[in-house]
Design an enzyme around this catalytic site. Sequence first.
Site, PDB file in Angstrom:
ATOM      1  N   SER A   1      12.321   6.090  10.269  1.00 34.30           N
ATOM      2  CA  SER A   1      12.052   4.912   9.448  1.00 34.30           C
ATOM      3  C   SER A   1      12.353   5.066   7.963  1.00 34.30           C
ATOM      4  CB  SER A   1      10.594   4.466   9.622  1.00 34.30           C
ATOM      5  OG  SER A   1       9.695   5.453   9.167  1.00 34.30           O
TER       6      SER A   1
ATOM      7  N   LYS B   1       1.970   0.360   7.281  1.00 31.01           N
ATOM      8  CA  LYS B   1       2.834   0.719   6.157  1.00 31.01           C
ATOM      9  C   LYS B   1       2.703  -0.258   4.993  1.00 31.01           C
ATOM     10  CE  LYS B   1       6.083   3.526   8.759  1.00 31.01           C
ATOM     11  NZ  LYS B   1       7.459   3.759   9.225  1.00 31.01           N
TER      12      LYS B   1
END
Length: 355
Positions: free
Chosen positions: A251, A296
């Site tokens: 990611s 996140k």
Amino acid sequence: MRRRGLTVLIGAILVSVMTWQALSMRVAYVGLGPGPTYDALAEYTFKDDDGKKKTVELISADEKYSSKSKGQLRLVTVRIHDDIELARALYYWLSDDYAVVPRELQFPEDKSDEEIAAEQEEMWENSQAAAETAALRELGEEVEVTVTKVDSDSPSKGDLKRDDVITAVDGEEVTSQERLAELLAAAAAKAPGEAVKLTVDRDGKDKKVKVTPEENSQGVAILPGVDVEPKQKDPYGLKVTAEGLNVGGPSAGLIFALAMVDRVSKEDLTGGADIIGTGEIDEDGNVGAIGGIAQKVVAASQQGAKVFLTPADNCAAAKANVPDGLKLIKVSTLDGALKELETLREGGEPTTCLT
């Protein structure tokens, strides 16, 4: 009455003990929560294999090309809370900042801890490689998918030669090895067993050849008996040194690619701001969705971020959990992300997950 009161007291104590024992039981779940963030433009200090301290730039380039920025480009992580008891699982479940998922989704029972760690490390390294390819392409260095070997018994023997650069499949441009496989697969699915037309650059001249793709044991379309390799010039000496971060997965790709472009650009792409983001990236610069987006965005907000670069396919989930004051900037490609950062620097309104 005294006996009844004693019975009630003993019962209450037993219930309390049983409740405490139940809440203290370990459960087969893990909690996913906000993790630390790391500035891809910063220096980090860590101990090498010999135990010596080293200070390095996470993203570096040759000194004659390397530039500094006033802002930050931060990648964000998810922290896995393992071996949790029922009470903590309930707390995570009730919290908007955490997710509770079956442990086997994060740690499959048919894989050892070493195998899982190796997979995470491989994805991390592949992410870096794809980011470098995408960044260099953005900087004008195109990928050349080059034939490195043609076996003597290959059906393509005589049609393809070593050092041929494959530039198109049935007229569709080949921009990466991944794209070549996609185009070969599409052609094979459309007309199984039929030859496809390749355009190759041979000694500076375009040449048309016909070859027949096949599927290998992994189901990937290939040219049997032909080895190809993506080749790309890197005049900047770009390098990722991330041993000290203890991070895995794919990611960080988007932030890596942006940091590489920023490192060798005269202009400060951050505009002096702290930019946080996430997103997997492929060699063609396409930004893909990632897991743990809800955690996140919380991590980004805790870091004090005002903007968060969000993969377009993650927008729906990110919006559902976005803290106040955090702007979700929607991106689907590296080029698009760079344009959104330019809009921010110029004081304009970027494309968000709400537009």
